[in-house]
Design a protein around this motif. Structure first.
Motif: not given
Ligand code: SAM
Length: 338
Positions: A1, A29, A54-55
């Motif tokens: 996450m 990310y 959030r993923e």
């Protein structure tokens, strides 16, 4: 996450620049778009924004090279011994650890885990590729304790276990090349199918093709079946068995194309596979060759067997699929079988 913020798509570029300018964009990310919104991973909460978790997908890009990451941790002579390149299969980094660096393997593995967010397991080679099933054994030295993974390639997924089946991520370009050649409705024979990378790339790209995938290693066949399901390929007929004797007779003159990805032992199977190819059909034949004369042995093997079977060979393309050692290369020869 990951910690994220959500912004309207039309503001995304402006917000991205703002986040960079205040040093809060988390570059480990990739930003993700969903409907009208874009999600950015952030290091801490930016002023005036709502923080959510959030993923998020870790960026595939590599951090430091292994040589850079190990600077200051190895002596000069150890740096000279270090094998800097390694393969990544799914989320497993497969490394070579020379005997002189075994004492430093933990440092090395940790450096890989730190610099490659997509790697969750580091495994070292504990032998060469060998045996009938062409397995290259590995031993996990860091990260999660498993040799099972899922490799993603061109929209396909291949589940596999490195200690039970053959798989090479280095042949992706070759699989892309072959899949692009297959035409609608073709009959394609893959006698050494493994967990299905060629068969699935083709079956998925050309749904009207009929693919027959033959494999001797039962564990590889189990993965092939799972991968057919994962990739929704109903147009593959798996055959569990020996490509030299378990192909039923009705495969004679059946194939528009045959792919023989078994470079160490393919020649032995030519007398069985060539008769399966229609007149004018294509054979993609993999072999090892001398770096100075890469194609001589492969072409000779093809021509000798074809002549004995009353067939002719027209070589239409050849390339080095990958270097193997200083003296040897893996080649592919595409030949029309007339
Ligand atoms: C070099 S690997 C290629 C696997 C797969 N095509 C890939 O690229 O990942 C060769 C494969 O042929 C299989 N094999 C070996 N002998 C065989 C035989 N007699 N009949 C069918 N498959 C065989 C091995 O188990 C192995 O999976």
């Amino acid at each position: 996450m990951a910690k994220c913020i959500r912004v309207d798509r039309e503001d995304a570029e402006k917000v991205r620049k703002e986040l960079i300018s205040i040093g809060l964009l988390d570059n480990t990310y990739s930003p993700e778009q969903e409907g009208k919104f874009v999600y950015f991973a952030v290091k801490t909460k930016p002023p005036g924004r709502v923080l959510i978790t959030r993923e998020m997908k870790a960026r595939q890009e590599h951090g430091k090279s292994l040589g850079e990451a190990m600077e200051g941790k190895l002596t000069k002579s150890e740096q000279g011994e270090l094998v800097k390149s390694f393969d990544i299969v799914g989320d497993i980094a497969v490394v070579d650890v020379p005997p002189s660096l075994v004492g430093k393997q933990q440092l090395l593995a940790n450096a890989i885990l730190k610099n490659h967010k997509n790697v969750h397991v580091v495994a070292k080679k504990v032998g060469g590729t060998g045996g009938e099933f062409r397995i290259r054994p590995v031993e996990v030295i860091a990260g999660e304790d498993r040799t099972h993974t899922v490799c993603r390639e061109a929209g396909c997924e291949f589940e596999l276990d490195l200690n039970f089946v053959y798989f090479s991520s280095r042949l992706e370009t070759e699989r892309t090349r072959i899949a692009a050649l297959v035409k609608k409705g073709e009959h394609v024979l893959v006698p050494f199918a493994g967990v299905g990378p060629y068969a699935i790339r083709i079956a998925k790209k050309v749904p009207s093709a009929k693919v027959v995938a033959v494999e001797l290693n039962s564990v590889a066949v189990e993965f092939l079946l799972k991968n057919m399901e994962r990739n929704k390929c109903a147009n593959i007929a798996p055959v569990r068995g020996d490509a030299s004797k378990d192909l039923p007779g009705d495969f004679v003159n059946w194939a528009d194309r045959a792919i023989m990805p078994h470079p160490t032992d393919g020649a032995r199977f030519l007398p069985t596979i060539i008769p399966c190819i229609k007149k004018g059909g294509m054979l993609h034949y993999y072999s090892f060759g001398d770096a100075m004369k890469p194609y001589a042995a492969a072409e000779m093997e093809l021509k000798t067997v074809a002549m004995r079977l009353g067939r002719k060979v027209e070589v239409v393309f050849k390339r080095v699929a990958r270097p193997y050692s200083k003296e040897r290369v893996q080649v592919v020869v595409d030949a029309k079988i007339i």
